[in-house]
Design a protein around this motif. Structure first.
Motif, PDB file in Angstrom:
ATOM      1  N   ASN A 244       9.846   4.781   4.415  1.00 50.79           N
ATOM      2  CA  ASN A 244       9.700   5.897   3.477  1.00 50.79           C
ATOM      3  C   ASN A 244      10.168   5.424   2.102  1.00 50.79           C
ATOM      4  OD1 ASN A 244      12.461   5.984   4.156  1.00 50.79           O
ATOM      5  ND2 ASN A 244      12.589   8.150   3.665  1.00 50.79           N
ATOM      6  N   SER A 245       9.387   5.784   1.086  1.00 51.76           N
ATOM      7  CA  SER A 245       9.583   5.190  -0.238  1.00 51.76           C
ATOM      8  C   SER A 245      10.897   5.614  -0.874  1.00 51.76           C
ATOM      9  CB  SER A 245       8.411   5.551  -1.148  1.00 51.76           C
ATOM     10  OG  SER A 245       7.202   5.189  -0.514  1.00 51.76           O
ATOM     11  N   LEU A 246      11.533   6.621  -0.299  1.00 52.19           N
ATOM     12  CA  LEU A 246      12.836   7.033  -0.818  1.00 52.19           C
ATOM     13  C   LEU A 246      13.807   5.856  -0.832  1.00 52.19           C
ATOM     14  CD1 LEU A 246      14.723   9.353  -1.762  1.00 52.19           C
ATOM     15  CD2 LEU A 246      15.332   9.698   0.639  1.00 52.19           C
ATOM     16  N   ARG A 247      13.579   4.874   0.067  1.00 53.70           N
ATOM     17  CA  ARG A 247      14.521   3.736   0.119  1.00 53.70           C
ATOM     18  C   ARG A 247      14.550   2.965  -1.197  1.00 53.70           C
ATOM     19  NH1 ARG A 247      11.514  -0.675   4.128  1.00 53.70           N
ATOM     20  NH2 ARG A 247       9.417  -0.199   3.414  1.00 53.70           N
ATOM     21  N   PHE A 248      13.385   2.884  -1.884  1.00 55.49           N
ATOM     22  CA  PHE A 248      13.372   2.173  -3.164  1.00 55.49           C
ATOM     23  C   PHE A 248      14.146   2.973  -4.209  1.00 55.49           C
ATOM     24  CE2 PHE A 248       9.337   0.907  -1.069  1.00 55.49           C
ATOM     25  CZ  PHE A 248       9.696  -0.411  -0.824  1.00 55.49           C
ATOM     26  N   VAL A 249      13.938   4.287  -4.166  1.00 56.46           N
ATOM     27  CA  VAL A 249      14.630   5.162  -5.117  1.00 56.46           C
ATOM     28  C   VAL A 249      16.139   5.112  -4.839  1.00 56.46           C
ATOM     29  CG1 VAL A 249      14.788   7.523  -6.003  1.00 56.46           C
ATOM     30  CG2 VAL A 249      12.599   6.661  -5.161  1.00 56.46           C
TER      31      VAL A 249
ATOM     32  N   ILE B 139       0.842  -1.189   0.000  1.00 58.40           N
ATOM     33  CA  ILE B 139       0.000   0.000   0.000  1.00 58.40           C
ATOM     34  C   ILE B 139       0.881   1.243   0.000  1.00 58.40           C
ATOM     35  CG2 ILE B 139      -1.867   1.188   1.253  1.00 58.40           C
ATOM     36  CD1 ILE B 139      -1.843  -1.855   2.736  1.00 58.40           C
ATOM     37  N   GLN B 140       0.576   2.169  -0.887  1.00 59.01           N
ATOM     38  CA  GLN B 140       1.294   3.443  -0.922  1.00 59.01           C
ATOM     39  C   GLN B 140       0.524   4.464  -0.093  1.00 59.01           C
ATOM     40  OE1 GLN B 140       4.261   3.968  -2.496  1.00 59.01           O
ATOM     41  NE2 GLN B 140       4.264   1.791  -3.040  1.00 59.01           N
ATOM     42  N   LEU B 141       1.216   5.134   0.816  1.00 56.34           N
ATOM     43  CA  LEU B 141       0.581   6.184   1.609  1.00 56.34           C
ATOM     44  C   LEU B 141       1.086   7.527   1.099  1.00 56.34           C
ATOM     45  CD1 LEU B 141       1.089   4.690   5.204  1.00 56.34           C
ATOM     46  CD2 LEU B 141      -0.747   4.230   3.573  1.00 56.34           C
TER      47      LEU B 141
ATOM     48  N   GLN C 270      21.406  11.975  -9.598  1.00 56.62           N
ATOM     49  CA  GLN C 270      20.515  11.886 -10.746  1.00 56.62           C
ATOM     50  C   GLN C 270      19.272  12.754 -10.549  1.00 56.62           C
ATOM     51  OE1 GLN C 270      21.356   7.267 -10.656  1.00 56.62           O
ATOM     52  NE2 GLN C 270      19.754   7.691 -12.176  1.00 56.62           N
ATOM     53  N   TRP C 271      18.970  13.066  -9.294  1.00 59.87           N
ATOM     54  CA  TRP C 271      17.743  13.783  -8.982  1.00 59.87           C
ATOM     55  C   TRP C 271      17.998  15.196  -8.481  1.00 59.87           C
ATOM     56  CZ3 TRP C 271      13.808  10.880 -10.603  1.00 59.87           C
ATOM     57  CH2 TRP C 271      13.962   9.491 -10.596  1.00 59.87           C
ATOM     58  N   TYR C 272      19.114  15.351  -7.795  1.00 55.84           N
ATOM     59  CA  TYR C 272      19.323  16.617  -7.094  1.00 55.84           C
ATOM     60  C   TYR C 272      20.803  16.823  -6.855  1.00 55.84           C
ATOM     61  CZ  TYR C 272      18.745  20.164  -3.431  1.00 55.84           C
ATOM     62  OH  TYR C 272      18.795  21.315  -2.693  1.00 55.84           O
TER      63      TYR C 272
ATOM     64  N   GLU D  54       8.562  15.246  -6.072  1.00 57.55           N
ATOM     65  CA  GLU D  54       8.719  15.102  -7.528  1.00 57.55           C
ATOM     66  C   GLU D  54       9.297  13.714  -7.864  1.00 57.55           C
ATOM     67  OE1 GLU D  54       8.099  16.781 -11.217  1.00 57.55           O
ATOM     68  OE2 GLU D  54       7.493  17.486  -9.234  1.00 57.55           O
ATOM     69  N   ILE D  55      10.318  13.325  -7.110  1.00 55.61           N
ATOM     70  CA  ILE D  55      10.953  12.008  -7.328  1.00 55.61           C
ATOM     71  C   ILE D  55       9.932  10.895  -7.106  1.00 55.61           C
ATOM     72  CG2 ILE D  55      12.695  10.386  -6.449  1.00 55.61           C
ATOM     73  CD1 ILE D  55      14.407  12.779  -5.621  1.00 55.61           C
ATOM     74  N   LEU D  56       9.178  11.009  -6.025  1.00 52.27           N
ATOM     75  CA  LEU D  56       8.204   9.958  -5.694  1.00 52.27           C
ATOM     76  C   LEU D  56       7.129   9.881  -6.783  1.00 52.27           C
ATOM     77  CD1 LEU D  56       7.805  10.581  -1.844  1.00 52.27           C
ATOM     78  CD2 LEU D  56       9.117   8.763  -2.961  1.00 52.27           C
ATOM     79  N   LYS D  57       6.707  11.048  -7.254  1.00 52.65           N
ATOM     80  CA  LYS D  57       5.674  11.096  -8.297  1.00 52.65           C
ATOM     81  C   LYS D  57       6.173  10.391  -9.551  1.00 52.65           C
ATOM     82  CE  LYS D  57       2.787  14.525 -10.483  1.00 52.65           C
ATOM     83  NZ  LYS D  57       2.754  15.942 -10.838  1.00 52.65           N
ATOM     84  N   LYS D  58       7.405  10.720  -9.947  1.00 52.18           N
ATOM     85  CA  LYS D  58       7.976  10.109 -11.159  1.00 52.18           C
ATOM     86  C   LYS D  58       8.090   8.596 -11.023  1.00 52.18           C
ATOM     87  CE  LYS D  58      10.574  13.922 -13.154  1.00 52.18           C
ATOM     88  NZ  LYS D  58      11.755  14.727 -12.885  1.00 52.18           N
TER      89      LYS D  58
END
Lengths: 519, 134
Positions: A277-282, A245-247, A290-292, A305-309
């Motif tokens: 926190n979903s940043l761990r997958f990124v 589930i994504q929160l 690559q992002w910032y 923005e990263i999470l949306k992409k």
């Protein structure tokens, strides 16, 4: 790394001790070159690896050799730091708390002594890795599942003794320990629980034995060297059903914990759901640059923005049901209803039935890919974990989450945290990922760590495990009645280990003879 | 008493590959040269000790892809490695890869792994390194 002698031991005595050790294990298993010492240091340390320099390492292959080593250590007053496989990454790896300590590396004691499918247990030596046991179960078609931590390079025994965890219903690994064989600091051999009865037929079945029960006294402990460990393994279930589930929002972790905690406590969910926190997958799949490219912690809008992409929410909840299909379906419906009160989006469902491929089953399958995150910052990456235990309740989780995130931002480190939900508490592992050659960053990380310990202690939050550099700091937060628990531990230590040869400083417990080394 | 299975190398996927390599090895081995045998031993050790991270899909392969590109990411396929380099990196670590000590990986075993990773072209015919990480 040049030789750092154990405190109070002369070079002559030390060399004699090494010779005596070589007489027990053979010269090739006593390692004491500069390069050897480096291989036992904390590779990922945040700039303070030189506070924990081993003087040598010794690698026995048998119980008898361990006993002989312990007797030599007592004779020459040379301290030992036992490791199973030395992969306690993020917590100090193979390195000893006190510089000069000789690493007692048990990696060669790697026999799988027994696996019992009927009763669901195994009996292992400390050198058995998660991969080893997994391949053994697979190759012998034994229908028992393992509980495996995110990074599975290490030892099954070592992880359970350090109270690591996995993600199946048997995920609280230390709880699965059933019977130990231990060499005490004086060389004496004991077996705990029913193993104390020499012809017992239930050593790996009944945990408590008779009278005081000792298994947990050898966890995160310097009271003995575990040479065999019994461990319960989970029978393969008929089916599993995973829900992902994504929160969308940062504060969603609060209601998610409140919805899940009663279900976890009542056994609707039997494993420990992870909310990370979903940043761990990124961070596992890409690099920050690559992002910032800016300085400081990743700004919230860039993160969004990263999470949306990547089609990710702020948090990702991973949970799984294990058992009969019909029961799983009913429980899944209850869980989906709980989440639908708060979020609209689709809940990903992953089903597995006995006979399907083990991938996606939710069985513990060992991998090392979690280590990818250390590449996030670029340079030579490192990581350290701050891991407080909180009540499984939104008021605590939200407070701790916001306070930690703010502290990360103050020093410019990206927040990287997860909450793993057990029956009544949640373990909040916060990773600090850094470039270990960036001295400014690592010194900030070290300062942050101490601040986080103090912040948590003020709120009544303790750590479930910690890095060797902070063992004293965390021990001192257990301050009831002027640290009477620490004094009890020291009294036991004194009784069992009067020469103070075993793992001085482990979890803040120092033998009297070594106490001056306390920071 | 059951031995650690990795001691006897009974991972199921390995049997086919081993039989194939032995067949080819038989065709190219000459005289008293033991390199075929050493390659086999080194390959087995590599897969057991390094394979967690350094086969297809493994974390080391992913990191190497990022650093050196896909063509140089699988160590078993590399032809630019030297014995000295393999041994040094294994002992001191590099970037995210921690060092490996001489107890978990004794020198004679590392020698065989380095021999395998730097084997000459004539011993590469039976290449099975594209199998996934265990």
């Amino acid at each position: 790394m040049r030789l750092v002698l154990p405190p109070g031991v002369s070079e002559t005595v030390f060399q004699k001790a090494l010779q005596a050790l070589a007489g027990v294990v053979g010269k090739q298993w006593v390692l004491a070159t500069d390069e050897d010492r480096e291989t036992f240091m904390d590779f990922y340390a945040a700039g303070d690896a030189d506070l924990h320099v081993p003087s040598a390492a010794v690698g026995p292959q048998s119980l008898e050799e361990v006993q002989a080593i312990v007797r030599i250590a007592n004779e020459y007053k040379v301290p030992l730091w036992p490791i199973s496989r030395g992969k306690n990454l993020g917590y100090g790896a193979a390195a000893p708390c006190m510089s000069g300590t000789v690493v007692l590396d048990l990696a060669r004691m790697n026999r799988i002594l027994d696996v019992n499918e009927r009763f669901g247990y195994c009996l292992l030596e400390p050198g058995v890795g998660f991969f080893d046991l997994f391949h053994y179960l697979q190759a012998n078609k034994i229908k028992l599942w393992m509980s495996i931590p995110a990074n599975a390079w290490g030892s099954v025994v070592g992880n359970a003794l350090e109270r690591g965890y996995g993600y199946t219903p048997y995920g609280e690994n230390t709880r699965n320990i059933c019977g130990l064989e231990v060499v005490l600091p004086n060389g004496e051999l004991v077996r705990t629980g029913n193993g104390a009865m020499s012809n017992s037929v239930s050593w790996q079945l009944f945990k408590y034995g008779y009278g005081p029960s000792w298994d947990q006294l050898f966890c995160q402990s310097n009271f003995g060297i575990v040479t065999k460990m019994g461990m319960w393994l989970m029978p393969e279930p008929e089916a599993t059903l995973g829900l992902n589930i994504q929160l969308p929002n940062p504060d969603d972790v609060g209601w998610a914990i409140d919805e899940l905690a009663p279900l976890r406590m009542r056994g609707v969910i039997e494993q420990s759901p992870s909310i990370g926190n979903s940043l761990r997958f990124v961070a596992s799949a890409t690099q920050r640059s690559q992002w910032y490219q800016g300085d400081g912690a990743l700004p919230d809008d860039v993160l969004l923005e990263i999470l949306k992409k990547n089609n990710l929410g702020w948090w990702t909840v991973n949970l799984r049901l294990y058992g009969y299909d019909e029961v799983n379906e009913v429980h899944a419906r209850i869980i989906r209803e709980a989440f639908r009160k708060h979020v609209k989006q689709e809940i990903e469902t992953v089903k597995w039935h006995r006979g399907d491929s083990i991938e996606n089953s939710g069985a513990g399958v060992p991998a090392t890919n979690a280590l990818q995150i250390i590449n996030w910052r670029g340079g030579r990456g490192g990581h350290i974990g701050f891991s407080p235990v909180l009540p499984a309740a939104s008021e605590h989780v939200l407070k701790q989450f916001h306070s930690t995130k703010k502290r990360y931002e103050e020093i410019g480190v990206d927040y990287y945290g997860s909450f793993t939900l057990f029956e009544r508490y949640t373990t909040n592992v916060n990773m600090m990922v850094y470039d270990r050659d960036d001295q400014e960053m690592t010194s900030k990380v070290r300062a942050l760590f101490k601040v986080l310990i103090a912040d948590a202690a003020r709120e009544g939050y303790s750590e479930y495990r910690t890095h060797i550099s902070y063992m004293d700091d965390v021990a001192l937060t257990f301050d009831f009645n002027h640290h009477s628990l620490l004094r009890l531990n020291e009294a036991v230590k004194e009784a069992l280990d009067p020469n103070g040869i075993l793992a001085p400083g482990k979890q803040g417990v120092w033998p009297r003879a070594r106490r001056p080394a306390r920071a | 008493m059951k031995r650690n299975p990795l001691g006897s190398g009974n991972w199921p996927f390995r049997f086919g590959a081993l039989a194939l390599s032995l067949a080819i090895a038989g065709a190219i081995s000459r005289g008293a040269d033991d390199s075929v045998q050493k390659v086999e031993q080194g390959k087995k050790l590599f897969q057991e000790r390094c394979g967690y991270c350094h086969r297809a899909g493994g974390t080391g392969t992913i990191m190497l892809t990022r650093r050196l590109g896909k063509d140089r990411s699988l160590l078993e396929e590399r032809t630019d490695l030297t014995v000295a380099y393999v041994k040094k990196i294994t002992r001191v670590g590099i970037n995210g890869m921690p060092p490996h000590n001489r107890i978990e990986l004794p020198d004679p075993e590392l020698d065989l792994i380095a021999f395998y990773l730097t084997r000459p072209a004539s011993l590469r015919a039976a290449d099975t390194s594209k199998e996934g990480a265990p």
